[in-house]
Design an enzyme around this catalytic site. Structure first.
Site, PDB file in Angstrom:
ATOM      1  N   ARG A   1       3.235  37.276 -22.780  1.00 61.55           N
ATOM      2  CA  ARG A   1       2.413  36.093 -22.487  1.00 61.55           C
ATOM      3  C   ARG A   1       1.278  36.404 -21.511  1.00 61.55           C
ATOM      4  O   ARG A   1       0.214  35.779 -21.564  1.00 61.55           O
ATOM      5  CB  ARG A   1       3.288  34.957 -21.952  1.00 61.55           C
TER       6      ARG A   1
ATOM      7  N   ILE B   1      -3.339  27.215 -22.288  1.00 58.26           N
ATOM      8  CA  ILE B   1      -2.226  27.816 -23.015  1.00 58.26           C
ATOM      9  C   ILE B   1      -1.033  26.906 -22.756  1.00 58.26           C
ATOM     10  O   ILE B   1      -0.739  26.552 -21.604  1.00 58.26           O
ATOM     11  CB  ILE B   1      -1.965  29.267 -22.559  1.00 58.26           C
ATOM     12  N   SER B   2      -0.367  26.486 -23.801  1.00 62.23           N
ATOM     13  CA  SER B   2       0.674  25.464 -23.661  1.00 62.23           C
ATOM     14  C   SER B   2       1.873  25.972 -22.868  1.00 62.23           C
ATOM     15  O   SER B   2       2.144  27.172 -22.782  1.00 62.23           O
ATOM     16  CB  SER B   2       1.149  25.007 -25.045  1.00 62.23           C
ATOM     17  N   GLN B   3       2.593  25.032 -22.310  1.00 61.94           N
ATOM     18  CA  GLN B   3       3.843  25.322 -21.615  1.00 61.94           C
ATOM     19  C   GLN B   3       4.807  26.040 -22.563  1.00 61.94           C
ATOM     20  O   GLN B   3       4.980  25.613 -23.714  1.00 61.94           O
ATOM     21  CB  GLN B   3       4.443  24.004 -21.139  1.00 61.94           C
ATOM     22  N   PRO B   4       5.458  27.116 -22.137  1.00 63.69           N
ATOM     23  CA  PRO B   4       6.372  27.835 -23.035  1.00 63.69           C
ATOM     24  C   PRO B   4       7.433  26.951 -23.676  1.00 63.69           C
ATOM     25  O   PRO B   4       7.752  27.123 -24.863  1.00 63.69           O
ATOM     26  CB  PRO B   4       6.991  28.892 -22.118  1.00 63.69           C
TER      27      PRO B   4
END
Length: 205
Positions: A26, A52-55
């Site tokens: 990531r 970038i989206s939350q995992p």
């Protein structure tokens, strides 16, 4: 507790999704100044008013897509390229669409450097999908339209799933639309979420 243990405790039960996320670095998808925070369970800015989206959200969306070997997926909102990379670990072919050209160019450089050869790229309006390669076994959307774009439903294969945040800036729900074998639709609201708006589409701007 590391990120992947946290995801498991928060309801990510598909080991294939967790394994794919472990394989994708990531830190390669976030700005250099934020790399120390790459494995925090939170969204991070990537420029151009995008994130970038939350995992957890990425994992949840892909888990709801129910990936299987031999399938193809449409990824709307390439952004950093992180979600496309995870999808490429799980699907035979990934078709990814981004409307912001600098984001697409950078994401492609990162994904090429990581040797992903099963991803195809398109610059354009994600609400229109990518009809030339339809139908798709899954469509995963990383930005929120006010209403579900009909083109995406049309491009879903029977038995396929569209996973999409829907709503306004103040109220969005992660939604799963399943196209049944007889091509009727079943819609499920999963959870409140917060995504950037989907750019493009007459009713989505």
């Amino acid at each position: 507790m590391d990120l992947f243990e946290e995801l498991s405790q928060l309801g990510i039960t598909d080991d294939r999704v967790l394994d794919a996320m472990r394989r994708v670095p990531r830190e390669r998808f976030v700005p250099q100044s934020l790399r120390k925070r790459a494995y925090e369970n939170r969204p991070l800015p990537i420029g151009h008013e995008q994130t970038i989206s939350q995992p957890l959200v990425v994992a949840e969306m892909i888990q709801h897509a129910r990936p299987e070997p031999g399938q193809k997926v449409l990824d709307i909102g390439t952004g950093s390229g992180y979600q496309a990379a995870i999808l490429a670990e799980l699907y035979d072919r990934v078709y990814t669409v981004e409307i912001v050209e600098p984001l697409q160019v950078h994401a492609r450089k990162v994904l090429d450097a990581l040797c992903y050869t099963n991803i195809e790229y398109r610059l354009g309006d994600g609400s229109e999908g990518w009809p030339e390669h339809a139908p798709y076994n899954a469509i995963v959307v990383a930005a929120a339209p006010r209403t579900i774009p009909p083109a995406l439903v049309d491009q879903l294969a029977p038995g396929g799933r569209l996973v999409i945040p829907v709503g306004t800036a103040s109220r969005q729900h992660l939604t799963v639309v399943e196209k049944l074998p007889d091509e009727s639709l079943r819609e499920m609201l999963v959870a409140p979420v917060s995504f950037v708006p989907l750019v493009g589409g007459g009713n989505n701007t």
